[in-house]
Write a protein that holds these residues in place. Structure first.
Motif: not given
Length: 276
Positions: A8, A12, A38, A77
């Protein structure tokens, strides 16, 4: 070529759009449109492009200093909804406190950061570590006006790093320096970043620059921007070995990358210069 972790991303951006409203006329200007990006953990990412393409606007949104008009920005995230200690910012004009010494500038964050200020012994240890890291030994008690441009930027590095950020955001930090000092600090920045160390121990760096050769020397990947409105034209992987050595700048592979990126932005760069 060095490969990066495909887990991950650290940062982002999805569908990011930024509009500005001119106060006098109320006219809306689209500065950025549909930015998808990203940024990988431990990556050194450079953003280049003509003046007015929105490079600094992207950095300011990642820093939480300004909000997007549309789309989303995340770190680990989680939505970015303002500044945070996990993101350190280094500006072109140093932004040091002129009334504080080198030591006091570097100590400021660890001493006053909300909810996690360090005790004096811990602060002293941390400040000493970063003064050693950026080679400012002997300048601890000097004020910014007593330092050269290169030393001021080293102090700005140390002040940002003293807060132990996961992400380092740098807005043309070498633009005001002479050519020789820029080259030296580029090499020093890679050392501080941990170029020769383990990839998972490096900070994530987003670095804004007008210098294509600077971007090629520093980056794992280069985001090439276009303008009117600001958009991503290409994301180019820098397929050059690390550690980067000064003599690499003369290699055919280095020069081919520089020329490729210049061809992408040349016409818009000329147009921006004429308008300026």
């Amino acid at each position: 070529m060095e490969t990066l972790n495909d887990a991950a991303p650290k940062l982002r951006l999805r569908g990011v759009r930024k509009e500005f409203v001119l106060p006098r006329t109320g006219e809306r200007t689209v500065a950025l449109e549909e930015i998808d990006l990203d940024v990988k953990r431990g990556e050194f990412l450079c953003i280049v492009g003509p003046s007015g393409c929105g490079k600094t606007t992207i950095l300011n949104m990642i820093a939480g200093l300004t909000a997007p008009t549309g789309g989303s920005l995340e770190i680990d995230g989680k939505p970015i909804d303002g500044p945070g200690a996990e993101r350190g910012v280094v500006f072109q004009d140093y932004a040091l406190f002129p009334w504080k010494t080198v030591w006091e500038n570097i100590e400021f964050g660890p001493r006053y950061r909300k909810g996690s200020a360090l005790a004096k012994s811990q602060r002293d240890e941390r400040v000493r570590h970063f003064i050693d890291l950026v080679a400012l030994n002997g300048a601890e008690n000097k004020y910014p006006y007593e330092l050269s441009g290169g030393m001021r930027q080293r102090c700005a590095f140390a002040r940002a790093l003293a807060n132990d950020p996961d992400v380092l955001l740098m807005d043309e930090p070498f633009a005001a320096l002479d050519a020789q000092t820029r080259v030296i600090l580029q090499e020093e920045l890679l050392r501080i970043w941990g170029e020769t160390g383990a990839r998972d121990e490096r900070r994530t760096v987003v670095f804004i620059t007008h210098g294509i050769d600077e971007a090629v020397f520093l980056a794992n990947r280069i985001v090439v921007m276009g303008s009117h409105p600001g958009r991503i034209r290409e994301i180019k992987t820098v397929d050059l070995p690390r550690p980067r050595k000064p003599e690499m700048r003369a290699s055919a592979a280095f020069q081919e990358l520089v020329e490729h990126i210049w061809q992408l932005i040349r016409d818009e760069a000329y147009a921006a210069t004429v308008k300026a």
